[in-house]
Motif scaffolding. Structure first.
Motif, PDB file in Angstrom:
ATOM      1  N   LYS A   6      29.866  35.731  49.278  1.00 16.01           N
ATOM      2  CA  LYS A   6      30.969  36.532  48.765  1.00 16.01           C
ATOM      3  C   LYS A   6      30.395  37.766  48.089  1.00 16.01           C
ATOM      4  N   TRP A  45      34.299  37.886  51.825  1.00 14.64           N
ATOM      5  CA  TRP A  45      33.479  36.780  52.335  1.00 14.64           C
ATOM      6  C   TRP A  45      32.830  37.134  53.672  1.00 14.64           C
ATOM      7  N   ILE A  59      35.302  29.191  49.007  1.00 13.41           N
ATOM      8  CA  ILE A  59      36.005  29.833  50.119  1.00 13.41           C
ATOM      9  C   ILE A  59      37.230  29.029  50.547  1.00 13.41           C
TER      10      ILE A  59
END
Length: 623
Positions: free
Chosen positions: A58, A103, A358
């Motif tokens: 990220k 991401w 995530i």
């Protein structure tokens, strides 16, 4: 800034990297987790049970993707976005979409040391955090058994599907086996008289691939008409996915949805059938929200494939599928998978305190309605619904992600209205539904599992001794919280459909509360023990034995889901349960308050149809 050079061995080639000094050197034996010198909060999860050859990163800002690429790609490390179509240029700063756009996935040699590489990458100035690409598992043992004979029991609905009578989990009259308990079902027969599902409600089956051309599923599959009628090989609807007609295969990164490779078990097709197999079509089984046989009834299902031939199931593909569901119209995600129970013991640990992982971010994005912040069904004004299986570890806690606060986690009961031997229970578990159980008492029965659709092609499985076995075809029985979960998803879809009929709207929290309070009691049955299959967790073996029911008391969620109660709550009609053919005292305080016993009731009005449907022998009376 002081710089130092770090050499990593990836495959057979040496990788020379330049990274900011942060007291980390993989060659000094740093493991990448549990290392006191690791930048705080930078690396989450562990490399065990993670996909080799990939890491998830990220960025501090989505615009830094090119900088990370230029830093890594000369060393053979590929950098690509996890979520297609989301970039700094296409999303608003600070928005949910911008958060997902940060991401990236790194791909490299599968021989690389994940912990060491994670330690290095976490020190890059562009990087906010690094996540191992952890693997999830299906909440089922994967075994399937064929439907060998038509049922001898009477049907319970006007629908003409020949195998409906074998779906005890919809209507249980207690006759399927000697130990079965009448009423251990979702009570859907009466609900079908009011609604059988509407096509405006879309359920995303995030699982193995769904056989979208199955004769008992095809009519109720979601169809992306822009791609269906568009140019092959072109992203006609501009959503970042080419030719995604029925959904998408996130494992292969193609629109080719598969369901019968070796390594598959038919799981996605089985789950889909419970949600919305086509009703009243003279074929096979019924789905909970499968319509009444007309083309404009029944909810629609999109197939978002995250397991493929024994592969997939990683954090990145599941997150990408959830985001796709949010931005392509799904109001419910049906997720019969998760981590091992106990891998995470609280929301803060799973989401890693400072920032969500995530999967958590993707689920949050879906729950909040995607980039627009609106739900995909007009019934819910502020988001969508996520439903997960509680897990099959016989563990006193639900597995994540389903155990998280805003998801619905579903435990499993058997045909005896008691917990299935394999089900998780306890914290994180919200509600129970039929998931079936092979052993009911001391005898093995296929028919006490959940009957649903299976791929029409047999799926081969090669055993350790080289022998090949095949899955059930067309229709089959399976067990697991995987099978309980789609019962909840189907009932939720029915509820949304009926709310559309009634022009009702709710916040997400209001609708979830409505679902979780539309239940029948289970705790009063949880005394003593039941004879069933007992798993020895230490040796992973099992045998017939006595399952103590006491630990399940108050731990299976609010009760067992009741489809009729859901619709009655939407309608505004209070419900109490009375047993036919038995005099009993009912407490009406929940309806009329504490003075209800002083009220005078003059009689009971009941229609001829209801009289017959309930099986009354005499007129009900009030004394």
């Amino acid at each position: 800034m002081k710089m130092k050079y770090i050499t990593l061995t990836i495959g057979t080639a040496a990788l020379l990297m330049m990274a900011p000094s942060c007291s980390i050197d993989p060659l000094d034996g740093a493991s990448g987790h549990g290392n006191p010198d690791m930048p705080t909060g930078k690396v989450i999860n562990m490399s065990s049970n993670s996909a080799k050859g990939s890491l998830l990163v990220k960025l501090n800002d989505a615009s830094q993707a090119d900088a990370l690429k230029s830093r890594l790609e000369e060393y053979g490390i590929t950098v690509s976005p996890v979520f297609r179509g989301l970039t700094a240029a296409t999303t608003k700063a600070g928005s949910a979409g911008n958060n997902l756009a940060r991401w990236c996935r790194l791909d490299f040699s599968e021989y690389a040391d994940l912990d060491s590489l994670a330690a290095v990458v976490s020190g890059f100035e562009e990087v906010d955090r690094v996540q191992f690409n952890t693997r999830l598992k299906i909440a089922s043992d994967g075994q399937s058994f064929p439907l060998t004979a038509l049922p001898t029991r009477a049907g319970f609905s006007d629908f003409n599907d020949p195998q409906l009578a074998s779906q005890w989990h919809y209507h249980n009259d207690g006759s399927v086996v000697a130990s079965a308990r009448r009423g251990a079902d979702i009570n859907v027969a009466d609900a079908w008289r009011l609604t059988a599902g509407r096509p405006e409600v879309i359920v995303a089956i995030i699982d193995q691939g769904v056989q979208y051309n199955h004769p008992d599923l095809a009519q109720n599959m979601w169809v992306n008409t822009k791609e269906l009628n568009g140019t092959p090989g072109v992203d006609d609807d501009g959503n970042g996915y080419v030719d995604d007609v029925y959904g998408y295969n996130f494992c292969s990164n193609t629109s080719e949805i598969t369901w019968a490779k070796e390594g598959d078990v038919g799981h996605g097709t089985h789950v889909a059938g419970t949600v919305a197999a086509v009703n009243n079509n003279g074929t096979g089984v019924c789905g909970i929200a499968g319509g009444d046989g007309s083309s404009d009834s029944g909810v629609r299902m999109m197939s978002l494939q995250i397991f493929d031939g024994g592969k997939g199931g990683t954090a990145d593909v599941s997150a990408a599928a959830i985001r796709y569901a949010a931005d392509n119209g799904a109001a419910i995600i049906q997720c019969s998978w998760g981590y091992d129970a106990g891998a995470f013991t609280g929301d803060s640990q799973w989401a890693n305190n400072r920032n969500y992982s995530i999967e958590a971010e993707a689920i949050r994005y879906f729950l909040d309605g995607g980039e627009t912040g609106k739900g995909n069904c007009p019934v819910i004004t502020d988001g969508n619904i996520a439903i997960f299986a509680a897990g099959n570890d016989s563990y006193a806690m639900a597995s994540y992600p389903g155990a998280s606060l805003e998801c619905i986690s579903v435990t499993s009961i058997a045909s005896d209205n008691l917990p299935a031997y394999y089900t998780n229970y306890g914290p994180g578990c919200n509600i129970a539904a039929p998931g079936g159980e092979y052993y009911t008492g001391d005898t093995y029965y296929d028919e006490t599992c959940v009957l649903s659709t299976m791929p029409t092609d047999p799926i081969p499985t090669t055993g350790e001794d080289g022998t090949v076995s095949y899955s059930a075809t067309d229709y089959g029985y399976m067990q697991g919280t995987s099978m309980a979960c789609p019962h909840m998803s189907g009932v939720a879809a029915l509820g949304l459909s009926y709310a559309l009929d009634k022009n009702k709207t709710y916040t997400r929290d209001e609708f979830v509360t409505l679902l979780l309070t539309s239940v029948n009691d289970i705790d009063s049955y949880l005394v003593g023990s039941k004879t069933t299959f007992i798993v020895n967790q230490a040796t992973n073996t099992g045998s017939i034995g006595e399952l103590n029911l006491t630990p399940f008391y108050g731990q299976m969620g609010t009760g067992t889901i009741d489809a009729w109660r859901v619709l009655m709550q939407i309608e505004g009609t209070p419900c109490l349960v009375a047993e036919v053919g038995k005099s009993q005292r009912l407490n009406l305080d929940s309806v009329f308050g504490g003075g209800s016993e002083n009220l005078t009731y003059l009689g009971v009005d009941i229609s001829d149809d209801d009289y017959e449907a309930i099986g009354l022998m005499t007129d009900p009376v009030i004394k």
